[in-house]
Design a protein around this motif. Structure first.
Motif, PDB file in Angstrom:
ATOM      1  N   GLN A 205       0.687  -1.134   0.076  1.00 47.18           N
ATOM      2  CA  GLN A 205      -0.090   0.018  -0.124  1.00 47.18           C
ATOM      3  C   GLN A 205       0.854   1.408  -0.031  1.00 47.18           C
ATOM      4  OE1 GLN A 205      -3.345  -0.118  -0.460  1.00 47.18           O
ATOM      5  NE2 GLN A 205      -2.804  -2.471  -0.585  1.00 47.18           N
ATOM      6  N   ILE A 206       1.980   1.233   0.059  1.00 48.77           N
ATOM      7  CA  ILE A 206       2.933   2.251   0.238  1.00 48.77           C
ATOM      8  C   ILE A 206       3.091   2.937  -1.132  1.00 48.77           C
ATOM      9  CG2 ILE A 206       5.448   3.282   0.488  1.00 48.77           C
ATOM     10  CD1 ILE A 206       5.651   1.065   2.430  1.00 48.77           C
ATOM     11  N   ALA A 207       2.721   3.955  -1.531  1.00 49.31           N
ATOM     12  CA  ALA A 207       2.390   4.731  -2.842  1.00 49.31           C
ATOM     13  C   ALA A 207       3.647   4.991  -3.725  1.00 49.31           C
ATOM     14  CB  ALA A 207       1.632   6.126  -2.499  1.00 49.31           C
ATOM     15  N   ASP A 208       4.587   5.602  -2.876  1.00 50.54           N
ATOM     16  CA  ASP A 208       5.716   5.846  -3.494  1.00 50.54           C
ATOM     17  C   ASP A 208       6.649   4.847  -3.723  1.00 50.54           C
ATOM     18  OD1 ASP A 208       9.029   6.761  -2.747  1.00 50.54           O
ATOM     19  OD2 ASP A 208       7.736   8.276  -4.049  1.00 50.54           O
ATOM     20  N   PRO A 209       6.951   4.412  -4.929  1.00 50.10           N
ATOM     21  CA  PRO A 209       7.800   3.260  -5.320  1.00 50.10           C
ATOM     22  C   PRO A 209       9.072   3.052  -4.690  1.00 50.10           C
ATOM     23  CG  PRO A 209       7.027   4.694  -7.399  1.00 50.10           C
ATOM     24  CD  PRO A 209       6.706   5.203  -6.182  1.00 50.10           C
ATOM     25  N   VAL A 210       9.899   4.246  -4.585  1.00 49.93           N
ATOM     26  CA  VAL A 210      11.107   4.252  -3.523  1.00 49.93           C
ATOM     27  C   VAL A 210      11.034   3.878  -2.267  1.00 49.93           C
ATOM     28  CG1 VAL A 210      13.020   5.740  -3.170  1.00 49.93           C
ATOM     29  CG2 VAL A 210      12.105   5.895  -5.542  1.00 49.93           C
ATOM     30  N   ASP A 211       9.868   4.481  -1.716  1.00 51.24           N
ATOM     31  CA  ASP A 211       9.671   4.311  -0.264  1.00 51.24           C
ATOM     32  C   ASP A 211       9.198   2.749  -0.362  1.00 51.24           C
ATOM     33  OD1 ASP A 211      10.307   6.629   0.426  1.00 51.24           O
ATOM     34  OD2 ASP A 211       8.204   7.351   0.582  1.00 51.24           O
ATOM     35  N   ARG A 212       8.334   2.233  -0.980  1.00 50.59           N
ATOM     36  CA  ARG A 212       7.975   0.756  -1.162  1.00 50.59           C
ATOM     37  C   ARG A 212       9.097  -0.001  -1.257  1.00 50.59           C
ATOM     38  NH1 ARG A 212       4.127   1.244  -4.750  1.00 50.59           N
ATOM     39  NH2 ARG A 212       5.079   0.631  -6.408  1.00 50.59           N
ATOM     40  N   PHE A 213       9.809   0.322  -2.275  1.00 52.63           N
ATOM     41  CA  PHE A 213      11.270  -0.770  -2.309  1.00 52.63           C
ATOM     42  C   PHE A 213      11.865  -0.801  -1.153  1.00 52.63           C
ATOM     43  CE2 PHE A 213      15.521  -1.055  -3.122  1.00 52.63           C
ATOM     44  CZ  PHE A 213      15.713  -2.112  -4.021  1.00 52.63           C
ATOM     45  N   ASN A 214      12.225   0.472  -0.478  1.00 50.71           N
ATOM     46  CA  ASN A 214      13.234   0.487   0.625  1.00 50.71           C
ATOM     47  C   ASN A 214      12.478  -0.326   1.904  1.00 50.71           C
ATOM     48  OD1 ASN A 214      15.405   1.978  -0.426  1.00 50.71           O
ATOM     49  ND2 ASN A 214      14.489   3.793  -0.221  1.00 50.71           N
ATOM     50  N   ALA A 215      11.285  -0.006   1.784  1.00 48.47           N
ATOM     51  CA  ALA A 215      10.459  -0.928   3.097  1.00 48.47           C
ATOM     52  C   ALA A 215      10.524  -2.307   2.783  1.00 48.47           C
ATOM     53  CB  ALA A 215       9.086  -0.361   3.151  1.00 48.47           C
ATOM     54  N   ALA A 216      10.278  -2.842   1.491  1.00 50.55           N
ATOM     55  CA  ALA A 216      10.389  -4.089   1.030  1.00 50.55           C
ATOM     56  C   ALA A 216      11.899  -4.794   1.411  1.00 50.55           C
ATOM     57  CB  ALA A 216       9.918  -4.304  -0.317  1.00 50.55           C
ATOM     58  N   ARG A 217      12.882  -3.983   1.089  1.00 51.73           N
ATOM     59  CA  ARG A 217      14.210  -4.347   1.318  1.00 51.73           C
ATOM     60  C   ARG A 217      14.566  -4.750   2.811  1.00 51.73           C
ATOM     61  NH1 ARG A 217      18.759  -1.278  -1.394  1.00 51.73           N
ATOM     62  NH2 ARG A 217      17.756   0.462  -0.005  1.00 51.73           N
TER      63      ARG A 217
ATOM     64  N   PHE B  55      12.448  -5.249   5.211  1.00 49.12           N
ATOM     65  CA  PHE B  55      11.521  -6.226   5.547  1.00 49.12           C
ATOM     66  C   PHE B  55      12.321  -7.495   5.326  1.00 49.12           C
ATOM     67  CE2 PHE B  55       7.656  -9.053   4.702  1.00 49.12           C
ATOM     68  CZ  PHE B  55       7.481  -9.272   5.942  1.00 49.12           C
ATOM     69  N   ARG B  56      12.821  -7.743   4.121  1.00 50.33           N
ATOM     70  CA  ARG B  56      13.366  -8.938   3.533  1.00 50.33           C
ATOM     71  C   ARG B  56      14.783  -9.068   4.613  1.00 50.33           C
ATOM     72  NH1 ARG B  56      16.093  -9.668  -0.618  1.00 50.33           N
ATOM     73  NH2 ARG B  56      16.253  -7.584  -1.264  1.00 50.33           N
ATOM     74  N   GLU B  57      15.308  -8.098   4.795  1.00 53.01           N
ATOM     75  CA  GLU B  57      16.644  -8.342   5.641  1.00 53.01           C
ATOM     76  C   GLU B  57      16.099  -8.627   7.092  1.00 53.01           C
ATOM     77  OE1 GLU B  57      18.433  -4.234   5.672  1.00 53.01           O
ATOM     78  OE2 GLU B  57      19.202  -4.862   3.430  1.00 53.01           O
TER      79      GLU B  57
ATOM     80  N   LEU C 177      13.498 -10.397   7.872  1.00 60.01           N
ATOM     81  CA  LEU C 177      13.152 -11.919   7.521  1.00 60.01           C
ATOM     82  C   LEU C 177      14.528 -12.967   7.608  1.00 60.01           C
ATOM     83  CD1 LEU C 177      10.185 -11.908   5.222  1.00 60.01           C
ATOM     84  CD2 LEU C 177      10.363 -12.464   7.488  1.00 60.01           C
ATOM     85  N   ALA C 178      15.451 -12.201   6.885  1.00 50.94           N
ATOM     86  CA  ALA C 178      16.820 -13.001   6.761  1.00 50.94           C
ATOM     87  C   ALA C 178      17.293 -13.142   8.093  1.00 50.94           C
ATOM     88  CB  ALA C 178      17.736 -12.362   5.548  1.00 50.94           C
ATOM     89  N   ALA C 179      17.479 -12.133   8.723  1.00 54.43           N
ATOM     90  CA  ALA C 179      17.978 -12.394  10.113  1.00 54.43           C
ATOM     91  C   ALA C 179      17.351 -13.241  11.061  1.00 54.43           C
ATOM     92  CB  ALA C 179      18.069 -10.981  10.767  1.00 54.43           C
ATOM     93  N   GLY C 180      15.864 -13.380  10.658  1.00 49.65           N
ATOM     94  CA  GLY C 180      15.107 -14.360  11.568  1.00 49.65           C
ATOM     95  C   GLY C 180      15.528 -15.771  11.133  1.00 49.65           C
ATOM     96  N   GLU C 181      15.729 -16.130   9.797  1.00 45.09           N
ATOM     97  CA  GLU C 181      15.859 -17.221   9.328  1.00 45.09           C
ATOM     98  C   GLU C 181      17.406 -17.829  10.009  1.00 45.09           C
ATOM     99  OE1 GLU C 181      16.423 -19.874   5.220  1.00 45.09           O
ATOM    100  OE2 GLU C 181      15.692 -17.553   4.899  1.00 45.09           O
ATOM    101  N   ARG C 182      18.260 -16.764   9.718  1.00 49.16           N
ATOM    102  CA  ARG C 182      19.724 -17.084  10.310  1.00 49.16           C
ATOM    103  C   ARG C 182      19.463 -17.613  11.722  1.00 49.16           C
ATOM    104  NH1 ARG C 182      20.805 -12.631   7.132  1.00 49.16           N
ATOM    105  NH2 ARG C 182      20.979 -11.228   9.004  1.00 49.16           N
ATOM    106  N   ALA C 183      18.800 -16.787  12.540  1.00 41.89           N
ATOM    107  CA  ALA C 183      18.600 -16.978  14.059  1.00 41.89           C
ATOM    108  C   ALA C 183      17.903 -18.285  14.190  1.00 41.89           C
ATOM    109  CB  ALA C 183      18.007 -15.913  14.659  1.00 41.89           C
ATOM    110  N   ALA C 184      16.973 -18.687  13.337  1.00 41.41           N
ATOM    111  CA  ALA C 184      16.168 -19.927  13.530  1.00 41.41           C
ATOM    112  C   ALA C 184      17.289 -21.137  12.957  1.00 41.41           C
ATOM    113  CB  ALA C 184      14.893 -19.946  12.742  1.00 41.41           C
ATOM    114  N   ARG C 185      18.130 -20.806  12.014  1.00 40.59           N
ATOM    115  CA  ARG C 185      18.993 -22.120  11.764  1.00 40.59           C
ATOM    116  C   ARG C 185      20.108 -22.404  13.042  1.00 40.59           C
ATOM    117  NH1 ARG C 185      19.242 -23.699   6.366  1.00 40.59           N
ATOM    118  NH2 ARG C 185      18.087 -22.484   5.134  1.00 40.59           N
ATOM    119  N   GLU C 186      20.546 -21.214  13.520  1.00 42.43           N
ATOM    120  CA  GLU C 186      21.361 -21.439  14.672  1.00 42.43           C
ATOM    121  C   GLU C 186      20.590 -22.265  15.937  1.00 42.43           C
ATOM    122  OE1 GLU C 186      24.605 -21.026  15.050  1.00 42.43           O
ATOM    123  OE2 GLU C 186      24.532 -20.711  13.036  1.00 42.43           O
ATOM    124  N   LEU C 187      19.395 -22.050  16.000  1.00 43.82           N
ATOM    125  CA  LEU C 187      18.529 -22.649  16.922  1.00 43.82           C
ATOM    126  C   LEU C 187      18.460 -24.243  16.728  1.00 43.82           C
ATOM    127  CD1 LEU C 187      15.718 -20.283  17.937  1.00 43.82           C
ATOM    128  CD2 LEU C 187      17.435 -20.946  19.390  1.00 43.82           C
TER     129      LEU C 187
END
Length: 78
Positions: free
Chosen positions: A15-27, A29-31, A33-43
């Motif tokens: 829903q973020i209207a500005d494409p640059v803001d949406r891109f940055n927010a999505a990036r 978010f992915r980071e 999620l990736a940190a959470g995945e790394r932590a889960a793998r360590e567990l």
């Protein structure tokens, strides 16, 4: 619970209207999620190592629903 939170956040990001803001927010978010995945793998790795202290690789694999060789790979972080 986590699936609905992820779906909710991706919906919010969409829903973020500005494409640059949406891109940055999505990036960001992915980071997160990736940190959470790394932590889960360590567990997972630590849990398998704990099981290995009392069981063979085959038994560890059976306990977690994978082959013994896969359990050993998990313990090594692969």
């Amino acid at each position: 619970m986590l699936t609905s939170a992820i779906e909710s956040e991706t919906g919010r990001l969409a829903q973020i209207a500005d494409p640059v803001d949406r891109f940055n927010a999505a990036r960001d978010f992915r980071e997160t999620l990736a940190a959470g995945e790394r932590a889960a793998r360590e567990l997972e790795k630590a849990a398998v190592a704990e099981l290995k202290a009392a069981h063979s690789w085959r038994a560890v694999g059976e306990l977690i629903g994978v082959s013994g060789s896969r359990a050993e790979q998990i313990a090594k972080g692969r």
